[in-house]
Design a protein around this motif. Sequence first.
Motif, PDB file in Angstrom:
ATOM      1  N   ARG A   1      -3.049  48.927   1.013  1.00 49.91           N
ATOM      2  CA  ARG A   1      -2.723  50.336   1.216  1.00 49.91           C
ATOM      3  C   ARG A   1      -1.220  50.603   1.154  1.00 49.91           C
ATOM      4  N   GLU A   2      -0.404  49.719   1.699  1.00 47.62           N
ATOM      5  CA  GLU A   2       1.032  49.968   1.771  1.00 47.62           C
ATOM      6  C   GLU A   2       1.729  49.900   0.411  1.00 47.62           C
ATOM      7  N   TYR A   3       0.996  49.458  -0.631  1.00 50.76           N
ATOM      8  CA  TYR A   3       1.586  49.386  -1.970  1.00 50.76           C
ATOM      9  C   TYR A   3       1.001  50.443  -2.912  1.00 50.76           C
ATOM     10  N   TRP A   4       0.238  51.375  -2.385  1.00 51.51           N
ATOM     11  CA  TRP A   4      -0.275  52.455  -3.212  1.00 51.51           C
ATOM     12  C   TRP A   4       0.872  53.373  -3.640  1.00 51.51           C
ATOM     13  N   GLY A   5       0.718  53.969  -4.808  1.00 50.98           N
ATOM     14  CA  GLY A   5       1.678  54.951  -5.275  1.00 50.98           C
ATOM     15  C   GLY A   5       2.966  54.385  -5.834  1.00 50.98           C
ATOM     16  N   LEU A   6       3.031  53.063  -5.983  1.00 57.94           N
ATOM     17  CA  LEU A   6       4.249  52.420  -6.482  1.00 57.94           C
ATOM     18  C   LEU A   6       4.094  51.897  -7.905  1.00 57.94           C
ATOM     19  N   GLY A   7       2.940  52.148  -8.517  1.00 56.21           N
ATOM     20  CA  GLY A   7       2.711  51.683  -9.882  1.00 56.21           C
ATOM     21  C   GLY A   7       2.277  50.234  -9.985  1.00 56.21           C
ATOM     22  N   MET A   8       1.966  49.594  -8.844  1.00 57.92           N
ATOM     23  CA  MET A   8       1.576  48.184  -8.869  1.00 57.92           C
ATOM     24  C   MET A   8       0.244  47.990  -9.599  1.00 57.92           C
ATOM     25  N   ALA A   9      -0.723  48.869  -9.341  1.00 57.45           N
ATOM     26  CA  ALA A   9      -2.034  48.726  -9.976  1.00 57.45           C
ATOM     27  C   ALA A   9      -1.922  48.893 -11.487  1.00 57.45           C
ATOM     28  N   THR A  10      -1.122  49.857 -11.934  1.00 53.91           N
ATOM     29  CA  THR A  10      -0.931  50.051 -13.372  1.00 53.91           C
ATOM     30  C   THR A  10      -0.265  48.832 -14.000  1.00 53.91           C
ATOM     31  N   GLU A  11       0.724  48.288 -13.315  1.00 51.08           N
ATOM     32  CA  GLU A  11       1.434  47.112 -13.826  1.00 51.08           C
ATOM     33  C   GLU A  11       0.486  45.925 -13.948  1.00 51.08           C
ATOM     34  N   PHE A  12      -0.365  45.745 -12.929  1.00 51.06           N
ATOM     35  CA  PHE A  12      -1.350  44.663 -12.992  1.00 51.06           C
ATOM     36  C   PHE A  12      -2.342  44.880 -14.118  1.00 51.06           C
ATOM     37  N   LEU A  13      -2.939  46.083 -14.161  1.00 47.48           N
ATOM     38  CA  LEU A  13      -4.015  46.332 -15.113  1.00 47.48           C
ATOM     39  C   LEU A  13      -3.520  46.193 -16.551  1.00 47.48           C
ATOM     40  N   THR A  14      -2.326  46.666 -16.824  1.00 53.75           N
ATOM     41  CA  THR A  14      -1.752  46.534 -18.169  1.00 53.75           C
ATOM     42  C   THR A  14      -1.611  45.069 -18.557  1.00 53.75           C
TER      43      THR A  14
ATOM     44  N   GLU B   1      -5.624  55.760 -16.667  1.00 52.01           N
ATOM     45  CA  GLU B   1      -5.057  56.545 -17.759  1.00 52.01           C
ATOM     46  C   GLU B   1      -3.715  55.971 -18.204  1.00 52.01           C
ATOM     47  N   LYS B   2      -2.877  55.573 -17.253  1.00 54.95           N
ATOM     48  CA  LYS B   2      -1.572  55.008 -17.582  1.00 54.95           C
ATOM     49  C   LYS B   2      -1.704  53.670 -18.296  1.00 54.95           C
ATOM     50  N   ALA B   3      -2.802  52.937 -18.018  1.00 55.25           N
ATOM     51  CA  ALA B   3      -3.019  51.638 -18.651  1.00 55.25           C
ATOM     52  C   ALA B   3      -3.696  51.763 -20.010  1.00 55.25           C
ATOM     53  N   GLY B   4      -3.987  52.992 -20.444  1.00 57.79           N
ATOM     54  CA  GLY B   4      -4.551  53.190 -21.775  1.00 57.79           C
ATOM     55  C   GLY B   4      -6.040  53.479 -21.816  1.00 57.79           C
ATOM     56  N   PHE B   5      -6.680  53.632 -20.651  1.00 60.65           N
ATOM     57  CA  PHE B   5      -8.097  53.993 -20.623  1.00 60.65           C
ATOM     58  C   PHE B   5      -8.251  55.475 -20.940  1.00 60.65           C
TER      59      PHE B   5
ATOM     60  N   ALA C   1     -22.328  61.401  -4.489  1.00 62.57           N
ATOM     61  CA  ALA C   1     -20.920  61.140  -4.763  1.00 62.57           C
ATOM     62  C   ALA C   1     -20.653  61.474  -6.222  1.00 62.57           C
ATOM     63  N   GLU C   2     -19.521  62.100  -6.490  1.00 65.35           N
ATOM     64  CA  GLU C   2     -19.120  62.379  -7.865  1.00 65.35           C
ATOM     65  C   GLU C   2     -18.220  61.248  -8.360  1.00 65.35           C
ATOM     66  N   LEU C   3     -18.549  60.680  -9.528  1.00 63.07           N
ATOM     67  CA  LEU C   3     -17.801  59.567 -10.078  1.00 63.07           C
ATOM     68  C   LEU C   3     -17.274  59.913 -11.459  1.00 63.07           C
ATOM     69  N   LYS C   4     -16.164  59.291 -11.827  1.00 65.55           N
ATOM     70  CA  LYS C   4     -15.588  59.422 -13.164  1.00 65.55           C
ATOM     71  C   LYS C   4     -15.514  58.037 -13.774  1.00 65.55           C
ATOM     72  N   SER C   5     -15.971  57.897 -14.999  1.00 61.63           N
ATOM     73  CA  SER C   5     -15.896  56.606 -15.679  1.00 61.63           C
ATOM     74  C   SER C   5     -14.858  56.681 -16.791  1.00 61.63           C
ATOM     75  N   TYR C   6     -14.255  55.527 -17.078  1.00 64.07           N
ATOM     76  CA  TYR C   6     -13.223  55.395 -18.097  1.00 64.07           C
ATOM     77  C   TYR C   6     -13.533  54.198 -18.973  1.00 64.07           C
ATOM     78  N   ARG C   7     -12.985  54.185 -20.176  1.00 65.65           N
ATOM     79  CA  ARG C   7     -13.177  53.037 -21.066  1.00 65.65           C
ATOM     80  C   ARG C   7     -11.867  52.698 -21.762  1.00 65.65           C
ATOM     81  N   TYR C   8     -11.777  51.424 -22.152  1.00 73.47           N
ATOM     82  CA  TYR C   8     -10.612  50.910 -22.855  1.00 73.47           C
ATOM     83  C   TYR C   8     -11.126  50.145 -24.077  1.00 73.47           C
ATOM     84  N   PHE C   9     -10.584  50.442 -25.244  1.00 73.40           N
ATOM     85  CA  PHE C   9     -10.997  49.750 -26.451  1.00 73.40           C
ATOM     86  C   PHE C   9     -10.175  48.484 -26.629  1.00 73.40           C
ATOM     87  N   VAL C  10     -10.865  47.340 -26.696  1.00 72.70           N
ATOM     88  CA  VAL C  10     -10.202  46.031 -26.753  1.00 72.70           C
ATOM     89  C   VAL C  10      -9.743  45.761 -28.189  1.00 72.70           C
TER      90      VAL C  10
END
Length: 216
Positions: free
Chosen positions: A124-137, A185-189, A207-216
């Motif tokens: 939680r303390e690392y949310w909003g810092l772009g860490m998840a985007t950096e990892f996922l990319t 979205e930032k990682a290209g999905f 629950a309302e869900l949103k799905s995303y896809r990434y073309f390999v």
Amino acid sequence: MKPSANTNIRTTLPLLPFPANSSRPTITTQRLVIHPLRESDLQSLYEIRSQPDVMRNSPRGTPDTDVSESKRVLGGYLAPKDGETFYFAIYLKSKDDDKMIGLGGCHRLSSMFGWPVVGYMIRREYWGLGMATEFLTAWLGLWGELERREVVIDVDARTLPVPIIPEQIVAWALADNVGSWRVMEKAGFEHLLTWKEADLRDPNVDAELKSYRYFV
């Protein structure tokens, strides 16, 4: 989610089993060190999974209350189960903090859409810092380098672009989990579908869900 017509397609997927944790690379990004999970990650994993805000967005919906619960989860990513998943630990590159701040990767090669699914958790303390985007990319780069095989799989027809059918990997999050789908979205999905279904945390509500896809 409303039923959809499925169709068989010919595509590519990573060769199974996945490379063993012992042979997977450790990679670094601007701020992160990403390496295969290991038994010594247990305490950090428990600390992450005991955070209510983190687990609120998971299918479980509630924090782990005992380290044994986290140990069962970790066991699903360690040998001999590592051949079935492609999951990694996320650490800060800084030497001042040696705790795992997150984990993520592909935990299922076939999702409800028929395609592999990717997911992640960040403290939680690392949310909003772009860490998840950096990892996922960075992780998507590893995923794309895996050896491939030709396969015929059954997929949700709504995932099929026209006229080409490239390999995909999918992810989904609660519609109100704005941070998570912005990461994708930032990682290209790209956004694929939005739907409602019984909430796994409370089947009496939708629950309302949103799905995303990434073309390999």
